[in-house]
Design a protein around this motif. Structure first.
Motif, PDB file in Angstrom:
ATOM      1  N   UNK A 137       0.828  -1.209   0.000  1.00 29.63           N
ATOM      2  CA  UNK A 137       0.000   0.000   0.000  1.00 29.63           C
ATOM      3  C   UNK A 137       0.861   1.257   0.000  1.00 29.63           C
ATOM      4  N   UNK A 138       1.891   1.272   0.855  1.00 24.80           N
ATOM      5  CA  UNK A 138       2.702   2.472   1.040  1.00 24.80           C
ATOM      6  C   UNK A 138       4.023   2.379   0.280  1.00 24.80           C
ATOM      7  N   UNK A 139       4.495   3.497  -0.195  1.00 29.49           N
ATOM      8  CA  UNK A 139       5.820   3.595  -0.808  1.00 29.49           C
ATOM      9  C   UNK A 139       6.811   3.994   0.279  1.00 29.49           C
ATOM     10  N   UNK A 140       7.496   3.007   0.853  1.00 34.45           N
ATOM     11  CA  UNK A 140       8.376   3.262   1.991  1.00 34.45           C
ATOM     12  C   UNK A 140       9.549   4.161   1.632  1.00 34.45           C
ATOM     13  N   UNK A 141       9.967   4.133   0.382  1.00 32.92           N
ATOM     14  CA  UNK A 141      11.093   4.974  -0.016  1.00 32.92           C
ATOM     15  C   UNK A 141      10.759   6.457   0.052  1.00 32.92           C
ATOM     16  N   UNK A 142       9.475   6.785   0.104  1.00 32.75           N
ATOM     17  CA  UNK A 142       9.079   8.196   0.144  1.00 32.75           C
ATOM     18  C   UNK A 142       9.145   8.784   1.551  1.00 32.75           C
ATOM     19  N   UNK A 143       9.252   7.936   2.593  1.00 32.76           N
ATOM     20  CA  UNK A 143       9.280   8.474   3.957  1.00 32.76           C
ATOM     21  C   UNK A 143      10.260   7.754   4.883  1.00 32.76           C
ATOM     22  N   UNK A 144      11.123   6.900   4.339  1.00 32.98           N
ATOM     23  CA  UNK A 144      12.098   6.202   5.178  1.00 32.98           C
ATOM     24  C   UNK A 144      13.336   5.850   4.357  1.00 32.98           C
ATOM     25  N   UNK A 145      14.381   5.403   5.064  1.00 34.58           N
ATOM     26  CA  UNK A 145      15.579   4.868   4.414  1.00 34.58           C
ATOM     27  C   UNK A 145      15.680   3.394   4.776  1.00 34.58           C
ATOM     28  N   UNK A 146      15.747   2.541   3.777  1.00 34.39           N
ATOM     29  CA  UNK A 146      15.920   1.107   4.008  1.00 34.39           C
ATOM     30  C   UNK A 146      17.357   0.761   3.641  1.00 34.39           C
ATOM     31  N   UNK A 147      18.139   0.392   4.651  1.00 26.27           N
ATOM     32  CA  UNK A 147      19.583   0.198   4.482  1.00 26.27           C
ATOM     33  C   UNK A 147      19.944  -1.243   4.824  1.00 26.27           C
ATOM     34  N   UNK A 148      20.707  -1.893   3.956  1.00 30.42           N
ATOM     35  CA  UNK A 148      21.170  -3.248   4.235  1.00 30.42           C
ATOM     36  C   UNK A 148      22.118  -3.231   5.429  1.00 30.42           C
ATOM     37  N   UNK A 149      22.067  -4.279   6.240  1.00 31.30           N
ATOM     38  CA  UNK A 149      22.924  -4.317   7.428  1.00 31.30           C
ATOM     39  C   UNK A 149      24.410  -4.349   7.058  1.00 31.30           C
ATOM     40  N   UNK A 150      24.760  -4.841   5.880  1.00 32.43           N
ATOM     41  CA  UNK A 150      26.176  -4.840   5.489  1.00 32.43           C
ATOM     42  C   UNK A 150      26.679  -3.427   5.232  1.00 32.43           C
ATOM     43  N   UNK A 151      25.760  -2.495   5.077  1.00 34.24           N
ATOM     44  CA  UNK A 151      26.142  -1.100   4.825  1.00 34.24           C
ATOM     45  C   UNK A 151      26.152  -0.247   6.087  1.00 34.24           C
ATOM     46  N   UNK A 152      26.089  -0.873   7.255  1.00 36.45           N
ATOM     47  CA  UNK A 152      26.148  -0.117   8.509  1.00 36.45           C
ATOM     48  C   UNK A 152      27.392   0.771   8.590  1.00 36.45           C
ATOM     49  N   UNK A 153      28.585   0.308   8.143  1.00 39.30           N
ATOM     50  CA  UNK A 153      29.748   1.212   8.181  1.00 39.30           C
ATOM     51  C   UNK A 153      29.592   2.443   7.283  1.00 39.30           C
ATOM     52  N   UNK A 154      28.670   2.395   6.322  1.00 40.51           N
ATOM     53  CA  UNK A 154      28.461   3.517   5.402  1.00 40.51           C
ATOM     54  C   UNK A 154      27.305   4.408   5.826  1.00 40.51           C
ATOM     55  N   UNK A 155      26.762   4.151   7.001  1.00 40.48           N
ATOM     56  CA  UNK A 155      25.537   4.829   7.412  1.00 40.48           C
ATOM     57  C   UNK A 155      25.678   6.352   7.426  1.00 40.48           C
ATOM     58  N   UNK A 156      26.763   6.852   7.987  1.00 35.15           N
ATOM     59  CA  UNK A 156      26.977   8.303   8.046  1.00 35.15           C
ATOM     60  C   UNK A 156      27.053   8.892   6.644  1.00 35.15           C
ATOM     61  N   UNK A 157      27.768   8.242   5.761  1.00 37.25           N
ATOM     62  CA  UNK A 157      27.906   8.705   4.373  1.00 37.25           C
ATOM     63  C   UNK A 157      26.542   8.714   3.676  1.00 37.25           C
TER      64      UNK A 157
END
Length: 214
Positions: A137-157
């Motif tokens: 129903x909802x487009x999550x990309x329009x109101x959140x960030x979905x980040x893979x756990x392998x990209x945790x070191x890149x979170x700040x970037x």
């Protein structure tokens, strides 16, 4: 449910724990609903300019994802990762942050998505193989960030590459979807009850009655 195969295959479950790894959950048939604390009254407001923390998370380190998050960001000012309970009100931290992390704990689901949305904070979702609530129903990309756990070191970037105008659009959409993540004693149009019912309606073709019941 895994022990009742006939029910598992033909009934639609409505669950918070919508992880692909759970034997009782069937992705794309069962419906994912959010874990939400019941609250009274309208959500509090806080202007984006007054949200001084960039990224916030607080909670028990009860999963590899959370431990990895703490290991990477425990000493970084822009990303506030706190182990255990805060000494100040949790609501103040949510209201004072631009982005709030949902990280898998014992279960893939937690109330943190609902908490973030209620306090107008853009959710950052770190939970792989998780069917997000109301995903059809909802487009999550329009109101959140979905980040893979392998990209945790890149979170700040990842977060810092989002312009302030892009953040404002995300946060504005957070305010628009808040009503879908609230329960009421008596259902209100477009609230969590009606969203759940709509999810069921979308999946109506998955239900098959045994021939003897026709």
């Amino acid at each position: 449910m895994e022990k009742a195969v006939e029910v598992k295959l033909n009934a639609i479950q409505m669950v918070c724990f919508s992880s692909y790894f759970l034997p009782g959950y069937v992705a794309h048939k069962d419906a994912s609903v959010p874990q939400i604390w019941p609250r009274k009254g309208d959500p509090p407001t806080q202007a984006p300019s007054k949200r001084k923390k960039l990224v916030f998370f607080a909670g028990e380190m009860n999963s590899r994802v959370r431990k990895y998050l703490l290991q990477e960001w425990r000493n970084v000012t822009e990303i506030f990762v706190h182990q255990g309970r805060l000494k100040t009100p949790y609501s103040e931290a949510l209201l004072g942050s631009k982005y709030c992390i949902h990280a898998k704990g014992f279960e893939v689901n937690t109330a943190r998505i609902g908490d973030a949305l209620y306090y107008g904070c853009v959710p950052v979702i770190l939970a792989d193989y998780y069917d997000l609530p109301y995903a059809d129903i909802l487009n999550w990309e329009s109101f959140s960030l979905v980040v893979s756990t392998v990209d945790i070191p890149l979170l700040k970037k990842i977060v810092e590459e989002i312009s302030f105008d892009q953040y404002l659009r995300l946060q504005s959409n957070v305010l628009k979807v808040q009503k879908h993540f609230q329960w009421h004693h008596f259902p209100v149009d477009f609230d969590a009850f009606y969203m759940a019912m709509y999810e069921l309606w979308l999946r109506r073709s998955y239900v098959r009655l045994p021939l003897g019941a026709l």
